[in-house]
Write a protein that holds these residues in place. Sequence first.
Motif, PDB file in Angstrom:
ATOM      1  N   CYS A 170       0.919  -3.428  10.000  1.00 36.46           N
ATOM      2  CA  CYS A 170      -0.195  -2.478  10.017  1.00 36.46           C
ATOM      3  C   CYS A 170      -1.240  -2.772   8.942  1.00 36.46           C
ATOM      4  O   CYS A 170      -2.346  -2.209   8.994  1.00 36.46           O
ATOM      5  CB  CYS A 170       0.328  -1.055   9.817  1.00 36.46           C
ATOM      6  SG  CYS A 170       1.402  -0.459  11.129  1.00 36.46           S
ATOM      7  N   SER A 171      -0.928  -3.622   7.985  1.00 44.11           N
ATOM      8  CA  SER A 171      -1.821  -3.859   6.852  1.00 44.11           C
ATOM      9  C   SER A 171      -3.228  -4.297   7.253  1.00 44.11           C
ATOM     10  O   SER A 171      -4.214  -3.874   6.626  1.00 44.11           O
ATOM     11  CB  SER A 171      -1.196  -4.874   5.893  1.00 44.11           C
ATOM     12  OG  SER A 171      -0.059  -4.304   5.260  1.00 44.11           O
ATOM     13  N   ARG A 265       7.142   1.779   2.851  1.00 44.58           N
ATOM     14  CA  ARG A 265       6.356   0.534   2.837  1.00 44.58           C
ATOM     15  C   ARG A 265       4.962   0.773   3.410  1.00 44.58           C
ATOM     16  O   ARG A 265       3.966   0.236   2.906  1.00 44.58           O
ATOM     17  CB  ARG A 265       7.092  -0.531   3.650  1.00 44.58           C
ATOM     18  CG  ARG A 265       6.444  -1.908   3.637  1.00 44.58           C
ATOM     19  CD  ARG A 265       6.358  -2.501   2.214  1.00 44.58           C
ATOM     20  NE  ARG A 265       6.179  -3.943   2.253  1.00 44.58           N
ATOM     21  CZ  ARG A 265       7.158  -4.817   2.027  1.00 44.58           C
ATOM     22  NH1 ARG A 265       8.372  -4.391   1.733  1.00 44.58           N
ATOM     23  NH2 ARG A 265       6.926  -6.111   2.091  1.00 44.58           N
ATOM     24  N   LEU A 266       4.870   1.587   4.441  1.00 46.41           N
ATOM     25  CA  LEU A 266       3.571   1.898   5.043  1.00 46.41           C
ATOM     26  C   LEU A 266       2.655   2.549   4.011  1.00 46.41           C
ATOM     27  O   LEU A 266       1.483   2.170   3.873  1.00 46.41           O
ATOM     28  CB  LEU A 266       3.776   2.827   6.239  1.00 46.41           C
ATOM     29  CG  LEU A 266       2.555   3.119   7.110  1.00 46.41           C
ATOM     30  CD1 LEU A 266       2.167   1.892   7.925  1.00 46.41           C
ATOM     31  CD2 LEU A 266       2.820   4.299   8.045  1.00 46.41           C
ATOM     32  N   ILE A 267       3.178   3.504   3.274  1.00 47.12           N
ATOM     33  CA  ILE A 267       2.374   4.201   2.266  1.00 47.12           C
ATOM     34  C   ILE A 267       2.018   3.265   1.115  1.00 47.12           C
ATOM     35  O   ILE A 267       0.894   3.287   0.593  1.00 47.12           O
ATOM     36  CB  ILE A 267       3.126   5.443   1.761  1.00 47.12           C
ATOM     37  CG1 ILE A 267       3.235   6.469   2.904  1.00 47.12           C
ATOM     38  CG2 ILE A 267       2.423   6.058   0.554  1.00 47.12           C
ATOM     39  CD1 ILE A 267       4.124   7.650   2.599  1.00 47.12           C
ATOM     40  N   SER A 268       2.961   2.415   0.724  1.00 46.36           N
ATOM     41  CA  SER A 268       2.688   1.438  -0.337  1.00 46.36           C
ATOM     42  C   SER A 268       1.561   0.496   0.058  1.00 46.36           C
ATOM     43  O   SER A 268       0.660   0.198  -0.742  1.00 46.36           O
ATOM     44  CB  SER A 268       3.967   0.652  -0.642  1.00 46.36           C
ATOM     45  OG  SER A 268       3.723  -0.359  -1.596  1.00 46.36           O
ATOM     46  N   ASN A 269       1.580   0.029   1.302  1.00 49.34           N
ATOM     47  CA  ASN A 269       0.510  -0.865   1.779  1.00 49.34           C
ATOM     48  C   ASN A 269      -0.824  -0.136   1.858  1.00 49.34           C
ATOM     49  O   ASN A 269      -1.884  -0.721   1.587  1.00 49.34           O
ATOM     50  CB  ASN A 269       0.884  -1.425   3.148  1.00 49.34           C
ATOM     51  CG  ASN A 269       2.049  -2.389   3.090  1.00 49.34           C
ATOM     52  OD1 ASN A 269       2.410  -2.887   2.014  1.00 49.34           O
ATOM     53  ND2 ASN A 269       2.658  -2.670   4.240  1.00 49.34           N
ATOM     54  N   LEU A 270      -0.774   1.140   2.225  1.00 51.62           N
ATOM     55  CA  LEU A 270      -1.999   1.935   2.288  1.00 51.62           C
ATOM     56  C   LEU A 270      -2.598   2.103   0.897  1.00 51.62           C
ATOM     57  O   LEU A 270      -3.821   1.986   0.711  1.00 51.62           O
ATOM     58  CB  LEU A 270      -1.671   3.301   2.900  1.00 51.62           C
ATOM     59  CG  LEU A 270      -2.836   4.247   3.197  1.00 51.62           C
ATOM     60  CD1 LEU A 270      -3.706   3.686   4.306  1.00 51.62           C
ATOM     61  CD2 LEU A 270      -2.316   5.632   3.585  1.00 51.62           C
ATOM     62  N   LYS A 271      -1.750   2.343  -0.094  1.00 51.57           N
ATOM     63  CA  LYS A 271      -2.227   2.473  -1.474  1.00 51.57           C
ATOM     64  C   LYS A 271      -2.788   1.152  -1.989  1.00 51.57           C
ATOM     65  O   LYS A 271      -3.813   1.130  -2.674  1.00 51.57           O
ATOM     66  CB  LYS A 271      -1.089   2.951  -2.369  1.00 51.57           C
ATOM     67  CG  LYS A 271      -0.691   4.407  -2.143  1.00 51.57           C
ATOM     68  CD  LYS A 271       0.464   4.817  -3.052  1.00 51.57           C
ATOM     69  CE  LYS A 271       0.796   6.301  -2.888  1.00 51.57           C
ATOM     70  NZ  LYS A 271       1.939   6.724  -3.744  1.00 51.57           N
ATOM     71  N   ALA A 272      -2.121   0.054  -1.633  1.00 51.08           N
ATOM     72  CA  ALA A 272      -2.593  -1.259  -2.080  1.00 51.08           C
ATOM     73  C   ALA A 272      -3.973  -1.573  -1.526  1.00 51.08           C
ATOM     74  O   ALA A 272      -4.762  -2.286  -2.164  1.00 51.08           O
ATOM     75  CB  ALA A 272      -1.594  -2.339  -1.655  1.00 51.08           C
ATOM     76  N   GLY A 274      -6.204   0.645  -1.142  1.00 52.47           N
ATOM     77  CA  GLY A 274      -7.130   1.623  -1.697  1.00 52.47           C
ATOM     78  C   GLY A 274      -7.526   2.716  -0.723  1.00 52.47           C
ATOM     79  O   GLY A 274      -8.591   3.331  -0.878  1.00 52.47           O
ATOM     80  N   LYS A 275      -6.668   3.005   0.265  1.00 50.39           N
ATOM     81  CA  LYS A 275      -7.034   3.966   1.320  1.00 50.39           C
ATOM     82  C   LYS A 275      -6.181   5.246   1.300  1.00 50.39           C
ATOM     83  O   LYS A 275      -6.401   6.121   2.132  1.00 50.39           O
ATOM     84  CB  LYS A 275      -6.875   3.292   2.695  1.00 50.39           C
ATOM     85  CG  LYS A 275      -7.724   2.041   2.900  1.00 50.39           C
ATOM     86  CD  LYS A 275      -9.205   2.382   2.980  1.00 50.39           C
ATOM     87  CE  LYS A 275     -10.080   1.150   3.128  1.00 50.39           C
ATOM     88  NZ  LYS A 275      -9.848   0.450   4.408  1.00 50.39           N
TER      89      LYS A 275
END
Length: 489
Positions: A170-171, A265-272, A274-275
Amino acid sequence: MSGTSLQAFLTIILSAFLVNVSDARPGKQSRPNIILIVSDDHGREAVGCYGNKVVKTPNIDRLASEGTRFSNAFCTVSSCSPSRSAILTGMQSHSNGMYGLEHQEHHFSSFDKILSLPVLLEKAGYRTARIGKLHVAPEPVYHFQKVLQEGAVNNPASIGRSPVEMADLCSPVFSESSEQPFFLYYATDDPHRSNSVLANGTPFFDGSRPNAFGNRTQAYPMVVENTFNPANVVVPSFLPDTRACREELAQYYQAISRMDQGVGRLISNLKAAGKYEQTVIIYISDNGSPFPGSKTNLYEPGMRLPCIVKLPNASRKNFVNDAMISWVDITPTILDFADFTGSIKQFQGRSFKNIIEQETVKGWDEVYASHSFHEVMMYYPMRVLRERRYKLIYNIAWKLQYPMALDLYQSYTWQSITKTKSGKLGQRTVQSYLQRPKFELYDLDKDPNELNNLADNVGYKHELKRMQDKLRHFQERTHDMWLSKWNYE
């Protein structure tokens, strides 16, 4: 009903669901991104933030600590495809046409003129993407612009059983350079039961051992497989406290833990990317846990589910909201976040956007539910009115024996019950579970396990009549073809 008259009847129904989208607003940067996470068969009794101290759901719990947890959230039908159709259309399954499971041999599909959430969001200027399990049809009705990777129903080899891998796929949605906000539908196969197979791949259907729930010896990519001791699991009151049930719950918890890591992991990628603070995140399950007494039932374990909403820059954290919301409210709510301004006539739910962080809410005190089929041979229509205190279940085909879903009938848990002398499913007898009365009326304040049917109690005849009238009106306004049963019986 003749073929001609049936076609005319459906035309009348569909004409009532037309929607004017000519004034839908184009995309603008101020609108939030939206992620809808739908797990498969995750009962609220197996979530840490809903009180289970054994199961490991730290990422779902953290999401709740940063947002709002609804304590009275309900699916409209405790069966995968019909429930997902309600989630994505804002309509009861008997209204949108998805009467039961969307398998090729069943051919249950929503009506062609229904406008679903991803289609409406695209019209509103959103980028739409999905990954994992869809399990609704037809594709043009439930069209997403991007399919990141297709899931496969109940297949341990599909992406839906590998939630961390799903999250990484999803990234690109998060990092894409675009002025358009995005809508992501992230739908796992976990913690659904898996096909019953032995280690060598040979299927077995004798209920002689626990289901694997997608668990396997070789770990899924980037997943830490947490195992659980059957002696330590929490056996809910609707299930028997037996060795067989405990062993299956241990497997179920493992699948939940895997799914939770995907959420993390989904939330971690979203934070990375900047969203995170620009994104609405909603976590729900499609229906209750895959055990007898829950899934495919409209007793509380089957329909009262987890719902967590994390708002952008939430003003209240770790907040518990007791408003009674339903899965037919999900699509109207998401469109409200998207600032969609089209005139919607098909919806049978309403937006709860403005009450998410409210301490006291009024007018959110009842929900309705509707089950017709699970698999095509499992016809057992039920209609339900659930209020704060009372609950009425109308078993429309009550003279039939309740038909169990095949995977639940073949389960180690159920087969062990049939082999015991007690013959009880939790506190309920097998006989009362399989042969149900026409009406079931429960006082949930006094009887939270729904064991004492008050429908024939003269002291409750006014409550019964009042709720019957409301339920019949619900069937009228949702164009329920099973409404006719009131007239000819």
